[in-house]
Structure formats: C-alpha cells, structure tokens
Design a protein around this motif. Structure first.
Motif, short mmCIF file in Angstrom:
data_model
loop_
_atom_site.label_atom_id
_atom_site.label_comp_id
_atom_site.label_asym_id
_atom_site.label_seq_id
_atom_site.Cartn_x
_atom_site.Cartn_y
_atom_site.Cartn_z
N THR A 1 0.84 -1.20 0.00
CA THR A 1 0.00 0.00 0.00
C THR A 1 0.87 1.25 0.00
O THR A 1 2.09 1.17 0.19
CB THR A 1 -0.91 0.02 1.23
N SER B 1 -4.63 -6.09 -0.26
CA SER B 1 -5.04 -6.60 -1.57
C SER B 1 -4.42 -5.74 -2.67
O SER B 1 -4.60 -4.52 -2.69
CB SER B 1 -6.56 -6.58 -1.70
N ASN C 1 -2.99 3.00 -4.55
CA ASN C 1 -4.05 2.56 -3.65
C ASN C 1 -4.85 1.45 -4.34
O ASN C 1 -4.50 1.00 -5.43
CB ASN C 1 -4.94 3.74 -3.24
N ILE C 2 -5.95 1.04 -3.73
CA ILE C 2 -6.73 -0.06 -4.29
C ILE C 2 -7.30 0.31 -5.65
O ILE C 2 -7.47 -0.56 -6.52
CB ILE C 2 -7.86 -0.47 -3.31
N TYR D 1 -4.58 -0.37 -8.11
CA TYR D 1 -4.47 -1.82 -8.33
C TYR D 1 -5.64 -2.34 -9.17
O TYR D 1 -5.48 -3.28 -9.96
CB TYR D 1 -4.40 -2.56 -7.00
N GLN D 2 -6.80 -1.73 -9.00
CA GLN D 2 -7.95 -2.11 -9.84
C GLN D 2 -7.65 -1.84 -11.31
O GLN D 2 -7.97 -2.65 -12.19
CB GLN D 2 -9.19 -1.34 -9.40
N LEU E 1 -14.51 -4.30 -4.99
CA LEU E 1 -13.25 -4.04 -4.29
C LEU E 1 -13.38 -4.44 -2.82
O LEU E 1 -14.35 -4.08 -2.16
CB LEU E 1 -12.87 -2.57 -4.41
N PRO F 1 -10.52 -2.52 3.06
CA PRO F 1 -9.10 -2.47 3.44
C PRO F 1 -8.82 -3.37 4.64
O PRO F 1 -9.59 -3.39 5.61
CB PRO F 1 -8.88 -0.99 3.79
#
Length: 310
Positions: A43, A50, A224-225, A228-229, A250, A253
C-alpha cells in the motif's frame, strides 16, 4: 558488433504499440504471481493488502474455477536479479510447475532506486549513465527470467506487467526525464515479452503522469486499491471476455504492516523450533519420523531492508 547503450535505448523507444495480444482463459486457473511489491500488494502506507494480483484471483474465482492462487514469490524491494534468484529455489520450482497463469512485476526497482525524489519540493533527479546501465541489466535479467519460466512452467501463459509513472506529485517541470526512463523500461519489458512469447500488459496509459488519485502519497510510489484495480483490469484486457473488476467488488481495506508481518513470522519461527524440538525428542531412530517443514514461505525482503521501492 555491439550496440552502444544510447542506440539500444533509442531503438527501444521506437518500438510501436502493436495490437492487443490475448490468451484463452485457463480452466481451472492455477495462478502464481511473482515479482516486486506491486505483485505483493504493498500500500502507499508501508503495509501489505489486496493488490492487483489479489483482485485478479478474486475475479477469476467469480467467473471460473480457480485451482489455486499464490503470491508467495512476490517480495517488496525485489529487483530483476532478486526475482531471478527467487524462481530458482526448489519451493518455487514446484509452485511454478503447477501454474498455468503467471504474472510478473519486475524491473522498476532496478531503476527507481537510482531516482532521488524530494517530495516536499516536488523534485526528481537521477544520473542518466547509471540509469542506462540499470536498464540494460534489467533487460538481460528479464530475458533470463522469461527463459527460465518457459522451462519451469511449460503450461503457463505468462503476463509481463508494465509500470505506471510513479511520481505524479512531482512538479511538471521535473517529470520528463524520469518519465522517459520508465518509458524505456516498459519498452524493454514489452520487447522481451514478445520475444519470449509472453504477453505484455500496459498500465501506463491508465495512470498517466498526474494520477495523484491512484498514487496518493507524495512520499511513496505505491498505488491505492483503485490503482491496483486499474492494473488488474489491464490484465483482463488480455484475458477472456467479460472479465472486469467493478468498483462494488473491491475488498474492504485490511492492511498488515511490515512490523506485524515480522512479528507473525517470528512467532511462527518460534513455534516451528518448538515443534522441531518435540519431534526430535519423541522420534525413534527411524529417520522417516522427522519430516521437513511443509508450506514454508519466504520472508518479505522489505522487513530486513527498508526500501521505499516497488
């Protein structure tokens, strides 16, 4: 006759973007992620959560059978040289031999460790000659890694992940030189992937040079997520039809800090020593009573050596 560093770099920059290369879905999927902290899911706040590999595994599970998924070969701070060493262990060979999907993130740490970033001033600097040598070494290592993977994982489709511009918070006047170096790295990865029959996954266009909403920490290069998406969906642009990680999918966290990981590993090591001692005391002279530890995982490099790298 050998080409000079500059001519190699120039040639790489002239590689044109080809048509999207796709592979047929593997059913059931057996997915192994290798590489640096992007593959591990680091992160922007120095934790593991994730990442794009987890989102890929999650989406595969939603749409088809997934035999197994592992990111045990993904380590923060890994260079291409480290990745090459990691896939040559006996544990890695067994894992890779069972895979039919492999994603690889490798190369950024070869380059970014040379970049001096001043987050407060938005300044970036690096030595071009050092960067040229690092890129050439990365090219040689990536070529070897892909050759090894072809040998170790003959049934696997291999996806070489590209990199995004990691310094969107820098001043615009400071971005060009570093951006060009990352473009060269992506060109190297694309070229070596195509030579090896692997698939290059471009993510740079999904980020651009100003994606502060995807790389939110000015003092850290990790996404951040949402970032990554974008990376996971770039992968699915090459894998099957209709696969897409939606916003609603998603995960919540659940970051685990490096300190927590280190503590867990120390506790597991202590338990392992106690178990080993108990086995030694209780075992007969029959050697078969003492078995090696199963499911042994490699430690995160970042725990032993703090590297603010990918």
């Amino acid at each position: 006759m050998k080409k000079t560093m500059s001519s190699v770099a120039a040639g790489l920059l002239l590689i044109a973007m080809g048509n999207t290369v796709s592979a047929e879905p593997q059913i059931p999927a057996a997915y192994v992620a290798i590489g640096d902290s992007l593959a591990a899911g680091q992160t922007p706040n120095r934790a593991i959560d994730s990442g794009y590999t987890d989102l890929i595994a999650q989406e595969l599970t939603r749409n088809q059978p997934l035999a197994f998924y592992s990111k045990d070969l993904a380590f923060p701070g890994f260079t291409t040289s480290d990745v090459l060493k990691s896939i040559e262990s006996d544990e890695a060979k067994e894992l890779l031999g069972s895979a039919n999907i492999i994603t690889m993130s490798a190369g950024a740490n070869d380059l970014l460790r040379l970049v001096q970033a001043n987050a407060a001033e938005g300044a970036l600097s690096f030595e071009e000659i050092q960067a040229d040598y690092a890129l050439n070494a990365a090219r040689e290592n990536v070529e070897t890694i892909l050759s090894k993977l072809e040998e170790l994982a003959p049934s696997a489709d291999i996806y070489v992940m590209g990199y995004y511009f990691a310094y969107p918070h820098a001043r615009d006047s400071q971005k060009q030189g570093t951006a060009e170096q990352l473009e060269q790295l992506n060109a190297i990865l694309k070229q070596e992937a195509e030579r090896a029959g692997a698939i290059f996954v471009d993510v740079a266009d999904r980020f651009g040079e100003d994606a502060v909403e995807l790389v939110p920490n000015a003092g850290d290069v990790h996404p951040n997520i949402d970032g990554y998406q974008e990376m996971a969906n770039a992968f699915f642009g090459h894998y099957g039809e209709g696969f897409q990680v939606e916003d609603a999918e998603l995960p919540e966290p659940a970051p685990v800090s490096f300190e927590e990981i280190q503590q867990m590993q120390e506790e597991e090591a202590d338990e392992g020593e106690e178990t080993q001692l108990s086995v030694s005391e209780d075992a007969s002279s029959d050697d078969s009573a003492a078995k090696p530890s199963e499911n042994e995982e490699l430690d995160y490099l970042a725990i032993r050596q703090a590297l603010p790298l990918i």
